[in-house]
Write a protein that holds these residues in place. Structure first.
Motif, PDB file in Angstrom:
ATOM      1  N   ILE A 219     -21.924  50.195  10.985  1.00 53.80           N
ATOM      2  CA  ILE A 219     -22.033  49.071  10.048  1.00 53.80           C
ATOM      3  C   ILE A 219     -20.746  48.950   9.242  1.00 53.80           C
ATOM      4  N   ASP A 220     -20.214  50.073   8.791  1.00 51.10           N
ATOM      5  CA  ASP A 220     -18.971  50.046   8.010  1.00 51.10           C
ATOM      6  C   ASP A 220     -17.806  49.501   8.823  1.00 51.10           C
ATOM      7  N   THR A 221     -17.797  49.790  10.122  1.00 50.03           N
ATOM      8  CA  THR A 221     -16.760  49.238  10.992  1.00 50.03           C
ATOM      9  C   THR A 221     -16.849  47.720  11.024  1.00 50.03           C
ATOM     10  N   GLY A 222     -18.065  47.199  11.086  1.00 50.26           N
ATOM     11  CA  GLY A 222     -18.258  45.753  11.060  1.00 50.26           C
ATOM     12  C   GLY A 222     -17.802  45.152   9.739  1.00 50.26           C
ATOM     13  N   LEU A 223     -18.120  45.811   8.640  1.00 46.68           N
ATOM     14  CA  LEU A 223     -17.683  45.317   7.334  1.00 46.68           C
ATOM     15  C   LEU A 223     -16.161  45.297   7.233  1.00 46.68           C
ATOM     16  N   GLU A 224     -15.533  46.332   7.756  1.00 48.31           N
ATOM     17  CA  GLU A 224     -14.064  46.373   7.742  1.00 48.31           C
ATOM     18  C   GLU A 224     -13.493  45.245   8.604  1.00 48.31           C
ATOM     19  N   ARG A 225     -14.162  44.952   9.703  1.00 47.27           N
ATOM     20  CA  ARG A 225     -13.703  43.879  10.603  1.00 47.27           C
ATOM     21  C   ARG A 225     -13.752  42.523   9.905  1.00 47.27           C
ATOM     22  N   LEU A 226     -14.727  42.329   9.010  1.00 46.14           N
ATOM     23  CA  LEU A 226     -14.818  41.068   8.272  1.00 46.14           C
ATOM     24  C   LEU A 226     -13.558  40.802   7.456  1.00 46.14           C
ATOM     25  N   ALA A 227     -12.891  41.862   7.032  1.00 48.25           N
ATOM     26  CA  ALA A 227     -11.661  41.692   6.251  1.00 48.25           C
ATOM     27  C   ALA A 227     -10.588  40.985   7.069  1.00 48.25           C
TER      28      ALA A 227
ATOM     29  N   GLU B 143       0.837  -1.194   0.000  1.00 47.43           N
ATOM     30  CA  GLU B 143       0.000   0.000   0.000  1.00 47.43           C
ATOM     31  C   GLU B 143       0.872   1.243   0.000  1.00 47.43           C
ATOM     32  N   ALA B 144       0.432   2.209  -0.806  1.00 47.99           N
ATOM     33  CA  ALA B 144       1.159   3.477  -0.867  1.00 47.99           C
ATOM     34  C   ALA B 144       0.868   4.253   0.416  1.00 47.99           C
ATOM     35  N   PRO B 145       1.864   4.947   0.920  1.00 48.15           N
ATOM     36  CA  PRO B 145       1.617   5.745   2.133  1.00 48.15           C
ATOM     37  C   PRO B 145       0.577   6.835   1.825  1.00 48.15           C
ATOM     38  N   PRO B 146      -0.255   7.154   2.806  1.00 43.66           N
ATOM     39  CA  PRO B 146      -1.261   8.204   2.562  1.00 43.66           C
ATOM     40  C   PRO B 146      -0.569   9.530   2.249  1.00 43.66           C
ATOM     41  N   GLU B 147      -1.198  10.242   1.334  1.00 45.50           N
ATOM     42  CA  GLU B 147      -0.627  11.546   0.975  1.00 45.50           C
ATOM     43  C   GLU B 147      -0.837  12.516   2.123  1.00 45.50           C
ATOM     44  N   THR B 148       0.184  13.270   2.389  1.00 43.95           N
ATOM     45  CA  THR B 148       0.048  14.303   3.405  1.00 43.95           C
ATOM     46  C   THR B 148       0.006  15.638   2.675  1.00 43.95           C
ATOM     47  N   ARG B 149      -1.104  16.295   2.811  1.00 41.17           N
ATOM     48  CA  ARG B 149      -1.273  17.592   2.159  1.00 41.17           C
ATOM     49  C   ARG B 149      -1.332  18.671   3.224  1.00 41.17           C
ATOM     50  N   GLU B 150      -0.633  19.687   2.971  1.00 38.94           N
ATOM     51  CA  GLU B 150      -0.688  20.840   3.865  1.00 38.94           C
ATOM     52  C   GLU B 150      -1.914  21.665   3.486  1.00 38.94           C
ATOM     53  N   PRO B 151      -2.636  22.196   4.472  1.00 47.09           N
ATOM     54  CA  PRO B 151      -3.776  23.050   4.124  1.00 47.09           C
ATOM     55  C   PRO B 151      -3.285  24.299   3.404  1.00 47.09           C
ATOM     56  N   ALA B 152      -4.119  24.782   2.524  1.00 47.47           N
ATOM     57  CA  ALA B 152      -3.776  25.995   1.789  1.00 47.47           C
ATOM     58  C   ALA B 152      -3.694  27.169   2.761  1.00 47.47           C
ATOM     59  N   ALA B 153      -2.852  28.098   2.434  1.00 51.11           N
ATOM     60  CA  ALA B 153      -2.719  29.296   3.259  1.00 51.11           C
ATOM     61  C   ALA B 153      -3.987  30.140   3.126  1.00 51.11           C
ATOM     62  N   PRO B 154      -4.345  30.887   4.177  1.00 51.71           N
ATOM     63  CA  PRO B 154      -5.523  31.758   4.088  1.00 51.71           C
ATOM     64  C   PRO B 154      -5.365  32.726   2.923  1.00 51.71           C
ATOM     65  N   ALA B 155      -6.446  32.963   2.219  1.00 51.46           N
ATOM     66  CA  ALA B 155      -6.430  33.881   1.086  1.00 51.46           C
ATOM     67  C   ALA B 155      -7.764  34.614   1.028  1.00 51.46           C
ATOM     68  N   PRO B 156      -7.728  35.895   0.709  1.00 56.57           N
ATOM     69  CA  PRO B 156      -8.985  36.650   0.595  1.00 56.57           C
ATOM     70  C   PRO B 156      -9.876  36.056  -0.488  1.00 56.57           C
ATOM     71  N   LEU B 157     -11.182  36.143  -0.278  1.00 61.86           N
ATOM     72  CA  LEU B 157     -12.127  35.634  -1.261  1.00 61.86           C
ATOM     73  C   LEU B 157     -12.349  36.610  -2.409  1.00 61.86           C
ATOM     74  N   GLY B 158     -11.924  37.845  -2.207  1.00 55.24           N
ATOM     75  CA  GLY B 158     -12.102  38.844  -3.259  1.00 55.24           C
ATOM     76  C   GLY B 158     -13.496  39.450  -3.278  1.00 55.24           C
ATOM     77  N   VAL B 159     -14.219  39.349  -2.154  1.00 55.33           N
ATOM     78  CA  VAL B 159     -15.557  39.932  -2.074  1.00 55.33           C
ATOM     79  C   VAL B 159     -15.406  41.420  -1.777  1.00 55.33           C
ATOM     80  N   GLU B 160     -15.981  42.228  -2.642  1.00 54.06           N
ATOM     81  CA  GLU B 160     -15.885  43.681  -2.453  1.00 54.06           C
ATOM     82  C   GLU B 160     -16.815  44.115  -1.329  1.00 54.06           C
ATOM     83  N   ARG B 161     -16.295  44.941  -0.447  1.00 54.68           N
ATOM     84  CA  ARG B 161     -17.095  45.486   0.644  1.00 54.68           C
ATOM     85  C   ARG B 161     -17.410  46.930   0.299  1.00 54.68           C
ATOM     86  N   VAL B 162     -18.679  47.220   0.152  1.00 54.52           N
ATOM     87  CA  VAL B 162     -19.122  48.553  -0.234  1.00 54.52           C
ATOM     88  C   VAL B 162     -19.574  49.295   1.020  1.00 54.52           C
ATOM     89  N   PRO B 163     -18.997  50.454   1.298  1.00 59.32           N
ATOM     90  CA  PRO B 163     -19.409  51.220   2.484  1.00 59.32           C
ATOM     91  C   PRO B 163     -20.901  51.562   2.422  1.00 59.32           C
TER      92      PRO B 163
END
Length: 86
Positions: free
Chosen positions: A36-44, A10-30
């Motif tokens: 409310i805008d402070t909360g939207l900025e916090r989501l970033a 049997e082949a050894p199980p593949e060990t994959r490192e999780p992907a690094a965090p990356a922005p989703l590219g969702v635009e936040r419109v003030p």
């Protein structure tokens, strides 16, 4: 007499490192509402955290939005009577 099947290695199980965090590219419109805008900025902040760190950000933003909505329902406090002294 047939030969027994060769042992399959049997082949050894593949060990994959999780992907690094990356922005989703969702635009936040003030919205024009500072709380409310402070909360939207916090989501970033979640864009740069691993998934297990998102919950804290989401709960923080949710708490802020809930407080902003509750403030809309609060009755305005009566202003003190104008004491006109001439």
């Amino acid at each position: 007499m047939p030969e027994p099947p060769a042992a399959v290695e049997e082949a050894p199980p593949e060990t994959r490192e999780p992907a690094a965090p990356a922005p989703l590219g969702v635009e936040r419109v003030p919205t024009g509402h500072p709380r409310i805008d402070t909360g939207l900025e916090r989501l970033a902040d979640a864009d740069h955290l691993p998934a297990d760190g998102h919950l804290e950000v989401y709960e923080d933003v949710h708490r802020g939005l809930r407080e902003a909505l509750a403030a809309l329902d609060a009755r305005p406090q009566p202003s003190p009577p104008y004491d006109h002294r001439s």
